[in-house]
Enzyme design. Structure first.
Site, PDB file in Angstrom:
ATOM      1  N   ASP A 161       4.096  -0.695   7.088  1.00  0.00           N
ATOM      2  CA  ASP A 161       3.792  -0.671   5.651  1.00  0.00           C
ATOM      3  C   ASP A 161       3.970   0.745   5.104  1.00  0.00           C
ATOM      4  OD1 ASP A 161       2.617  -1.563   3.071  1.00  0.00           O
ATOM      5  OD2 ASP A 161       1.070  -0.153   3.663  1.00  0.00           O
ATOM      6  N   ARG A 168       9.871   1.898  -0.922  1.00  0.00           N
ATOM      7  CA  ARG A 168       9.753   1.181  -2.206  1.00  0.00           C
ATOM      8  C   ARG A 168       9.506   2.162  -3.341  1.00  0.00           C
ATOM      9  NH1 ARG A 168       4.887  -2.173  -1.033  1.00  0.00           N
ATOM     10  NH2 ARG A 168       4.990  -2.677  -3.234  1.00  0.00           N
ATOM     11  N   SER A 183       1.428  -5.684   1.438  1.00  0.00           N
ATOM     12  CA  SER A 183       1.077  -4.312   1.785  1.00  0.00           C
ATOM     13  C   SER A 183      -0.446  -4.145   1.843  1.00  0.00           C
ATOM     14  CB  SER A 183       1.692  -3.375   0.727  1.00  0.00           C
ATOM     15  OG  SER A 183       1.155  -2.089   0.803  1.00  0.00           O
TER      16      SER A 183
HETATM   17  N1  URA Z   1      -1.348  -0.514  -2.888  1.00  0.00           N
HETATM   18  C1  URA Z   1      -0.874  -0.771  -1.653  1.00  0.00           C
HETATM   19  O1  URA Z   1      -1.553  -0.567  -0.658  1.00  0.00           O
HETATM   20  N2  URA Z   1       0.379  -1.257  -1.549  1.00  0.00           N
HETATM   21  C2  URA Z   1       1.169  -1.508  -2.608  1.00  0.00           C
HETATM   22  O2  URA Z   1       2.269  -1.968  -2.434  1.00  0.00           O
HETATM   23  C3  URA Z   1       0.663  -1.212  -3.888  1.00  0.00           C
HETATM   24  C4  URA Z   1      -0.611  -0.726  -3.990  1.00  0.00           C
END
Ligand code: URA
Length: 436
Positions: A161, A168, A183
């Site tokens: 992640d 991202r 995520s």
């Molecule tokens: N918070 C997260 O942990 N992940 C995301 O993609 C957006 C906000």
């Protein structure tokens, strides 16, 4: 299996199998699949979306990419609470001791702040000596003995992640509901939660600006929870203005202490009671929300919630006398009032702008490496619905070492953040919906 086929399948609106998702995430984690292919896949997901099964599989794959905390040595149902991020959001400071006082164990890993939102770990570090690092054994022992511990994220939690989120961030693919949902939930699953209460913020200061999108995000996360056997409830709460009055680390700890004494801002208290009630129900300590709310109120009124905070602070090396005398927490040298230019009623307070103003004063990080000042921030004097006279104070800047240029910029941001209407304005709702 070829990555290009997976990208094309998603680009054309196909449903990815569990094997395809595992292949992609594992290959990316190992460094075998390049950023450019994963960027293309993320953009395909951005446009085509993912169904609940795909989102669940993606979540699990990311949760499995690193350490998975096993909280089973701690007795009871471990209920985690997660906020999608807001300004002035100090609910964890209140809820960890409050819910623990009611018998639900809180074994919480929290983050630091970045950009316009603050982080619980920074806030707690305003208490002198408070340590946010401890090994697993001590973490478990503290939760077993006093019922609550809040620490920084340790170990190697969800590295996939971390890598994907960074990608991202620079490829315009953050604002995708399945990608945000997976995520957030992958981190909760890896951190060992049995049940999860999500505080999904909606409005100008939130990731999701519209109620419709916020409900979709909440539903996606609740669906992942049920797909993976974790009871999950999402509360959609307002972020069209900051929560409470204090924005900045020590200012927020002071407000959290006031709330545990029953003397905090009403909006903060109410959001905490709603989130806390769901935590108690999921944790098996109350039959329904009404019973849970009355239990929580009793712990505020009889002082046991505040006592629990003192125990937690003491156990983590913090100076308990600062909880007893919050005036001894870090305090800024200068107070600068920001005054209204015209009379009227506060219609809205752009939470993101207030968060950025606090960051400019040094309360938050512009980059991961920025050093923050725990004493500084902003104290709002007016909230939505309040009447204001021309020249009356809207907010007070708490300033230490920021340059005059930064102070001026922060002042302007606060002024711009306040929308003043000539007509009376009704206060904003605190909670818009509960998604289960
Ligand atoms: N918070 C997260 O942990 N992940 C995301 O993609 C957006 C906000």
């Amino acid at each position: 299996m070829r990555v290009v086929d997976i990208i094309q399948k998603k680009r054309d609106g196909g449903e990815l199998s569990g094997e395809e998702i595992a292949f992609l995430i594992q290959g990316y984690s190992r460094g075998e699949i390049p950023d450019y292919q994963v960027s293309a896949w993320a953009m395909a997901v951005y446009f085509q979306g993912m169904n609940a099964r795909e989102t669940g599989d993606l979540t699990l794959e990311m949760a499995k990419s690193g350490d998975q905390v096993d909280l089973s040595p701690i007795a009871g149902i471990k209920v985690d609470k997660h906020s999608t991020g807001g300004v002035g959001d100090k609910t964890t400071v209140v809820l960890a001791p409050l819910v623990a006082a009611a018998g639900v164990p809180v074994a919480k890993m929290s983050g630091r702040g970045l950009g316009h939102t603050g982080g619980t770990i920074d806030k707690l570090e305003s208490i002198s000596g408070f340590s946010v690092e401890m090994d697993r054994e001590r973490f478990f022992a503290q939760v077993g003995e006093i019922g609550a511990a809040v620490i920084g994220q340790s170990g190697n939690i969800t590295p996939a992640d971390k890598k994907l989120y960074a990608l991202r961030d620079v490829t315009g693919t953050v604002q995708s509901i399945p990608l945000i949902a997976s995520s957030v939930m992958s981190k909760k699953i890896a951190a060992g939660a049995d049940a999860i209460v999500l505080d999904v913020k909606t409005g100008s200061g939130a990731f999701m600006k519209t109620l419709d999108d916020s409900i979709k995000l909440a539903q996606a996360m609740v669906d992942i929870g049920s797909h993976l056997g974790r009871n999950t409830v999402a509360v959609i709460s307002d972020m069209d203005q900051p929560l409470g009055y204090g924005i900045g680390n020590a200012l927020e700890i002071k407000e959290g202490i006031d709330t545990l004494k029953g003397q905090g801002p009403k909006d903060l208290e109410e959001v905490c009671l709603i989130l806390g009630s769901h935590m108690l129900v999921l944790g098996g300590k109350a039959r329904d929300e009404a019973e849970a709310r009355s239990i929580l109120k009793t712990h505020i009124e009889d002082g046991t919630a505040l006592e629990k905070l003192k125990q937690m602070v003491g156990a983590q090396g913090g100076d308990v006398s600062q909880i007893e005398s919050p005036d001894t927490l870090p305090t800024a040298e200068r107070l600068i009032e920001v005054k209204a230019e015209a009379a009227g009623y506060v219609e809205g307070i752009q939470a993101e702008e207030i968060g950025i103003a606090a960051m400019l004063l040094g309360a938050g990080r512009e980059t991961k490496e920025s050093v923050i000042d725990l004493a500084v921030g902003i104290h709002l004097s007016k909230k939505v619905g309040d009447a204001v006279a021309a020249g009356e104070t809207l907010a007070v800047l708490h300033v230490n070492h920021a340059s005059e240029g930064k102070v001026q910029e922060a002042r302007n941001k606060v002024l711009e953040a306040y929308r003043i209407s000539a007509q009376p304005v009704a206060p904003l709702p605190l909670v818009y919906a509960i998604v289960t």
